[in-house]
Design a protein around this motif. Structure first.
Motif, PDB file in Angstrom:
ATOM      1  N   HIS A 250      18.218  33.059  57.363  1.00 14.64           N
ATOM      2  CA  HIS A 250      17.890  32.131  56.277  1.00 14.64           C
ATOM      3  C   HIS A 250      16.452  32.339  55.833  1.00 14.64           C
ATOM      4  O   HIS A 250      15.600  32.737  56.625  1.00 14.64           O
ATOM      5  CB  HIS A 250      18.097  30.692  56.766  1.00 14.64           C
ATOM      6  CG  HIS A 250      18.134  29.697  55.652  1.00 14.64           C
ATOM      7  ND1 HIS A 250      17.074  28.860  55.388  1.00 14.64           N
ATOM      8  CD2 HIS A 250      19.077  29.437  54.722  1.00 14.64           C
ATOM      9  CE1 HIS A 250      17.376  28.107  54.338  1.00 14.64           C
ATOM     10  NE2 HIS A 250      18.581  28.430  53.920  1.00 14.64           N
ATOM     11  N   TRP A 251      16.162  32.066  54.572  1.00 12.15           N
ATOM     12  CA  TRP A 251      14.835  32.382  54.049  1.00 12.15           C
ATOM     13  C   TRP A 251      13.721  31.609  54.749  1.00 12.15           C
ATOM     14  O   TRP A 251      12.581  32.065  54.811  1.00 12.15           O
ATOM     15  CB  TRP A 251      14.769  32.195  52.532  1.00 12.15           C
ATOM     16  CG  TRP A 251      14.918  30.763  52.056  1.00 12.15           C
ATOM     17  CD1 TRP A 251      16.085  30.135  51.783  1.00 12.15           C
ATOM     18  CD2 TRP A 251      13.871  29.839  51.803  1.00 12.15           C
ATOM     19  NE1 TRP A 251      15.836  28.859  51.368  1.00 12.15           N
ATOM     20  CE2 TRP A 251      14.490  28.645  51.367  1.00 12.15           C
ATOM     21  CE3 TRP A 251      12.486  29.891  51.888  1.00 12.15           C
ATOM     22  CZ2 TRP A 251      13.755  27.516  51.026  1.00 12.15           C
ATOM     23  CZ3 TRP A 251      11.748  28.762  51.549  1.00 12.15           C
ATOM     24  CH2 TRP A 251      12.391  27.591  51.129  1.00 12.15           C
ATOM     25  N   THR A 252      14.094  30.450  55.330  1.00 14.71           N
ATOM     26  CA  THR A 252      13.053  29.706  56.051  1.00 14.71           C
ATOM     27  C   THR A 252      12.607  30.464  57.305  1.00 14.71           C
ATOM     28  O   THR A 252      11.466  30.344  57.741  1.00 14.71           O
ATOM     29  CB  THR A 252      13.571  28.311  56.468  1.00 14.71           C
ATOM     30  OG1 THR A 252      14.823  28.481  57.147  1.00 14.71           O
ATOM     31  CG2 THR A 252      13.787  27.436  55.259  1.00 14.71           C
ATOM     32  N   ARG A 253      13.530  31.277  57.883  1.00 19.69           N
ATOM     33  CA  ARG A 253      13.143  32.091  59.043  1.00 19.69           C
ATOM     34  C   ARG A 253      12.156  33.175  58.600  1.00 19.69           C
ATOM     35  O   ARG A 253      11.187  33.470  59.284  1.00 19.69           O
ATOM     36  CB  ARG A 253      14.368  32.741  59.679  1.00 19.69           C
ATOM     37  CG  ARG A 253      15.379  31.770  60.279  1.00 19.69           C
ATOM     38  CD  ARG A 253      14.922  31.279  61.658  1.00 19.69           C
ATOM     39  NE  ARG A 253      13.971  30.188  61.570  1.00 19.69           N
ATOM     40  CZ  ARG A 253      14.295  28.923  61.313  1.00 19.69           C
ATOM     41  NH1 ARG A 253      15.551  28.598  61.132  1.00 19.69           N
ATOM     42  NH2 ARG A 253      13.370  27.989  61.240  1.00 19.69           N
TER      43      ARG A 253
ATOM     44  N   PRO B  33      24.330  33.220  60.863  1.00 17.97           N
ATOM     45  CA  PRO B  33      23.627  33.494  59.600  1.00 17.97           C
ATOM     46  C   PRO B  33      22.259  32.807  59.536  1.00 17.97           C
ATOM     47  O   PRO B  33      21.349  33.312  58.867  1.00 17.97           O
ATOM     48  CB  PRO B  33      24.570  32.921  58.537  1.00 17.97           C
ATOM     49  CG  PRO B  33      25.918  32.922  59.170  1.00 17.97           C
ATOM     50  CD  PRO B  33      25.675  32.660  60.629  1.00 17.97           C
ATOM     51  N   ALA B  34      22.101  31.694  60.260  1.00 20.84           N
ATOM     52  CA  ALA B  34      20.859  30.923  60.186  1.00 20.84           C
ATOM     53  C   ALA B  34      19.640  31.773  60.514  1.00 20.84           C
ATOM     54  O   ALA B  34      18.543  31.529  60.000  1.00 20.84           O
ATOM     55  CB  ALA B  34      20.931  29.726  61.134  1.00 20.84           C
TER      56      ALA B  34
ATOM     57  N   TYR C  20      22.478  36.819  54.011  1.00 23.16           N
ATOM     58  CA  TYR C  20      22.784  35.530  54.633  1.00 23.16           C
ATOM     59  C   TYR C  20      24.201  35.092  54.243  1.00 23.16           C
ATOM     60  O   TYR C  20      25.005  34.711  55.093  1.00 23.16           O
ATOM     61  CB  TYR C  20      21.735  34.516  54.177  1.00 23.16           C
ATOM     62  CG  TYR C  20      21.996  33.081  54.538  1.00 23.16           C
ATOM     63  CD1 TYR C  20      21.808  32.623  55.844  1.00 23.16           C
ATOM     64  CD2 TYR C  20      22.400  32.165  53.562  1.00 23.16           C
ATOM     65  CE1 TYR C  20      22.025  31.295  56.166  1.00 23.16           C
ATOM     66  CE2 TYR C  20      22.615  30.841  53.869  1.00 23.16           C
ATOM     67  CZ  TYR C  20      22.436  30.404  55.176  1.00 23.16           C
ATOM     68  OH  TYR C  20      22.655  29.093  55.481  1.00 23.16           O
ATOM     69  N   TYR C  21      24.513  35.208  52.949  1.00 18.24           N
ATOM     70  CA  TYR C  21      25.840  34.777  52.500  1.00 18.24           C
ATOM     71  C   TYR C  21      26.929  35.766  52.917  1.00 18.24           C
ATOM     72  O   TYR C  21      28.064  35.368  53.171  1.00 18.24           O
ATOM     73  CB  TYR C  21      25.838  34.544  50.985  1.00 18.24           C
ATOM     74  CG  TYR C  21      25.118  33.265  50.637  1.00 18.24           C
ATOM     75  CD1 TYR C  21      25.665  32.030  51.021  1.00 18.24           C
ATOM     76  CD2 TYR C  21      23.900  33.268  49.976  1.00 18.24           C
ATOM     77  CE1 TYR C  21      25.000  30.849  50.750  1.00 18.24           C
ATOM     78  CE2 TYR C  21      23.221  32.094  49.696  1.00 18.24           C
ATOM     79  CZ  TYR C  21      23.779  30.885  50.076  1.00 18.24           C
ATOM     80  OH  TYR C  21      23.121  29.719  49.811  1.00 18.24           O
TER      81      TYR C  21
ATOM     82  N   GLN D  33      18.841  36.550  51.096  1.00 23.88           N
ATOM     83  CA  GLN D  33      19.854  35.503  50.909  1.00 23.88           C
ATOM     84  C   GLN D  33      21.239  36.117  50.720  1.00 23.88           C
ATOM     85  O   GLN D  33      22.238  35.566  51.160  1.00 23.88           O
ATOM     86  CB  GLN D  33      19.494  34.617  49.709  1.00 23.88           C
ATOM     87  CG  GLN D  33      18.350  33.644  49.971  1.00 23.88           C
ATOM     88  CD  GLN D  33      18.651  32.680  51.119  1.00 23.88           C
ATOM     89  OE1 GLN D  33      18.350  32.968  52.264  1.00 23.88           O
ATOM     90  NE2 GLN D  33      19.248  31.539  50.823  1.00 23.88           N
TER      91      GLN D  33
ATOM     92  N   ASP E 155      30.133  30.910  59.194  1.00 21.56           N
ATOM     93  CA  ASP E 155      29.031  29.947  59.200  1.00 21.56           C
ATOM     94  C   ASP E 155      28.635  29.527  60.620  1.00 21.56           C
ATOM     95  O   ASP E 155      27.482  29.252  60.902  1.00 21.56           O
ATOM     96  CB  ASP E 155      29.498  28.719  58.399  1.00 21.56           C
ATOM     97  CG  ASP E 155      28.323  28.028  57.739  1.00 21.56           C
ATOM     98  OD1 ASP E 155      27.185  28.516  57.922  1.00 21.56           O
ATOM     99  OD2 ASP E 155      28.543  27.038  57.040  1.00 21.56           O
TER     100      ASP E 155
ATOM    101  N   ILE F 181      27.841  34.697  56.290  1.00 18.60           N
ATOM    102  CA  ILE F 181      28.674  33.490  56.261  1.00 18.60           C
ATOM    103  C   ILE F 181      30.125  33.867  55.972  1.00 18.60           C
ATOM    104  O   ILE F 181      31.061  33.265  56.493  1.00 18.60           O
ATOM    105  CB  ILE F 181      28.138  32.494  55.202  1.00 18.60           C
ATOM    106  CG1 ILE F 181      26.857  31.848  55.711  1.00 18.60           C
ATOM    107  CG2 ILE F 181      29.184  31.436  54.866  1.00 18.60           C
ATOM    108  CD1 ILE F 181      26.238  30.857  54.764  1.00 18.60           C
TER     109      ILE F 181
END
Lengths: 331, 261
Positions: free
Chosen positions: A243-246, A239-240, A129-130, A126, A141, A133
């Motif tokens: 993301h942690w969902t990836r 950044p997506a 990720y930020y 994360q 973003d 961004i």
């Protein structure tokens, strides 16, 4: 020893044959949609295979593995934006940066165990990720469009769908072969032993930390390379991707296909991504029969079907699809 | 004069001096001293909670003592980590069986052999085809009587076989000394008898520190016996001496049991 001709190996040989012949099908029919979809599947299968090395064989449940997809992708994207288009530069840099970051993250997170390891790898992912961004120059973003794919001179043209697909497929096979050699070597035995009983490994004289760290770095590096491929595939990096969902998707692929199984992550990636494409269509069709006005809307809820499917696999097929095949074969 | 002062320090393979360890108010090791000579089987007995397993854990380096000194083969190993001690030839078998259950018996022992074969940063060759790992591992399995069970997954072995496998793993590194933590625990009479025979055969080649509850086995095997109560040595000497030691009879064996042995 298992017999060479059994259900499981026939299935895997079938999957590999289909993957190998896909561009031929695309060329014959002129339908390149499938080839594009499967390029993505093959790249993510490579990432999942690299995750399986630490998750399935090493018992290190990294919840931040997608970070290396992003790192590899951003290296390609940033270098491309700065005018360095040669793949001979971009890719080695992507590999080196991924390895360095994996070394740093591994050195810190491998000092923890269990849930703490999961949380710390998630937190680091994360963090990146930020950071991405915050990269205003590189799209922040919104992400960064890559206007020109990596250039390899006359060697290979990444803009050719067929050539790019075969390149990705070769990288996937290379990764699987590498993981196969690794997990059966002395190094691999240490990694497996440490998943099975880390305390005992110390007692018999293995300082397991350094082996796990090297394993973590190898996995991160391979995934970084997959990230460079993915950025070239989508001509875009954002950044997506990190993301942690990836990262969660990668874990799902590994668990669905079979943890600690060589071809499990490939099977899992194919299963998950094909379901992702087909379930909405299927559900709309079924819903259309019952209530035509709700057909398109129903398709959006495809995850309602995917979730329970995944639950069933976790509950009743601990070894994933590959484990299920092995079980069916034993009868 | 203390027992350990009497024995010849230069000859001892393992020398423990004034080892002390506290857990809050509980004294697990109380100025504990003992020594083990090469080729000797030294048994440590004592009632539950006497600090026997704590002693073994300090010897292997899983616990750090508060005070005291541990010397092995002339080296001060008090501050060495577990894997370094293991590399010096100090091998432990666990009281609670601690195996690689998802691997075969042979894989378990091969890993133990590998632990002593230098670093394992070898990434390419198939470790299961390396004769320098597989052959010593097979030999260790044969020595403990598990030669026929080499390819069975560890999870499918019986309790007694787990114990045998534990010892095969301890043997794999050709240790100079074995630390055996209750190898008879939970074994039936027949399995126990087999274990006693096996240990008798091993003790000619390895010094052994044996922690055990099974008095019959201890008195059958031990060259020397040390009795611990609340972390303190209350007696140490030949089996005959211990058998007739008044304080031991009172504190530990109990009159009934004492009459039996």
């Amino acid at each position: 020893m298992t017999a060479p001709l059994n259900l499981r190996s026939i299935f895997i040989a079938g999957v590999l044959t289909v993957l190998a012949l896909l561009p031929v099908y695309a060329a014959l029919t002129g339908n390149y949609f499938l080839l594009t979809l499967f390029t993505r599947i093959v790249i993510l299968a490579m990432a999942a295979t690299s995750l399986n090395l630490i998750l399935g064989y090493g018992g290190m449940v990294s919840f931040g593995h997608a970070v290396y997809l992003g790192i590899g992708g951003y290296v390609v994207g940033i270098l491309a934006k700065e005018g360095i288009l040669s793949g001979f530069v971009q890719w080695p840099v992507a590999v080196a940066v991924s390895a360095l970051i994996a070394l740093g993250l591994g050195a810190l997170s491998l000092r923890t165990r269990g849930v703490y390891f999961i949380m710390i790898t998630l937190a680091f992912a994360q963090m990146f990720y930020y950071i991405a961004i915050g990269l205003d120059r590189y799209g922040g973003d919104d992400g960064l469009t890559i206007y020109k794919r990596s250039q390899f001179g006359d060697l290979v043209n990444l803009s050719s769908k067929t050539q790019f697909y075969y390149l990705c497929f070769a990288f996937l096979l290379g990764t699987i072969y590498l993981v196969w050699r690794l997990v059966n070597s002395r190094f691999g035995m240490v990694i497996r032993g440490s998943r099975s009983n880390d305390r005992r490994m110390h007692a018999i004289g293995f300082p397991t930390f350094r082996y796990k760290l090297i394993c973590f770095v190898i996995a991160g590096t391979l995934c970084g390379l997959a990230g460079a491929l993915l950025a070239n595939h989508t001509d875009f990096i954002s950044p997506a991707v990190m993301h942690w969902t990836r990262s969660g998707d990668l874990i799902v692929m590994v668990v669905l296909g079979g943890m600690g199984s060589l071809f499990g992550p490939l099977i899992g990636a194919v299963a998950l991504l094909v379901l992702e494409e087909t379930l909405p269509v299927l559900i709309s069709a079924v819903a259309g029969l019952i209530l035509p006005s709700a057909a398109t809307q129903a398709g959006e809820y495809w995850q309602i079907v995917l979730g329970p499917l995944f639950l069933l696999v976790v509950l009743f097929a601990r070894g994933g699809i590959d484990g299920l095949l092995a079980k069916v074969q034993r009868g | 004069m203390d027992y350990w002062q009497r024995c010849n320090v230069a000859d001892a393979l393992l020398q423990v001096e004034a080892l002390s360890k506290r857990f809050g108010g509980i004294v697990a090791s109380d100025a504990l001293s003992l020594s083990v000579a090469p080729g000797e089987l030294h048994a440590v007995i004592g009632p539950n909670g006497a600090g026997k397993t704590t002693l073994i854990s300090q010897l292997t380096g899983q616990l750090a003592p508060d005070f005291g000194k541990i010397t092995f083969a002339g080296l001060d190993i008090t501050a060495l980590p577990t894997h370094r001690r293991s590399a010096l030839g100090l091998a432990r078998s666990f009281q609670i069986t601690s195996l690689f259950l998802d691997m075969s018996a042979l894989d378990n022992v091969s890993l133990a052999v590998q632990a002593h074969a230098g670093h394992s940063f070898r990434f390419w060759r198939d470790a299961r085809n390396e004769s320098e790992l597989r052959e010593p591992a097979r030999a260790a399995l044969v020595r403990v009587g598990l030669g026929e069970r080499a390819s069975a997954p560890a999870a499918e072995l019986s309790h007694g076989e787990h114990r045998q496998l534990e010892i095969a793993m301890a043997l794999a590194g050709r240790p100079r000394m074995l630390l055996l933590d209750e190898p008879m625990a939970g074994l039936g009479p027949e399995e126990s008898a087999r274990m006693v025979e096996m240990l008798r055969a091993l003790k000619s080649e390895h010094a052994i520190l044996l922690v055990e509850h099974d008095m019959e086995a201890v008195f059958a095997l031990a060259d020397r016996i040390t009795v611990l109560v609340y972390g303190r040595v209350i007696a140490s000497g030949a089996p005959e001496t211990i058998r007739n030691h008044a304080e031991v009879r009172r504190a530990y064996l109990g009159e009934q049991e004492a009459a039996d042995v």
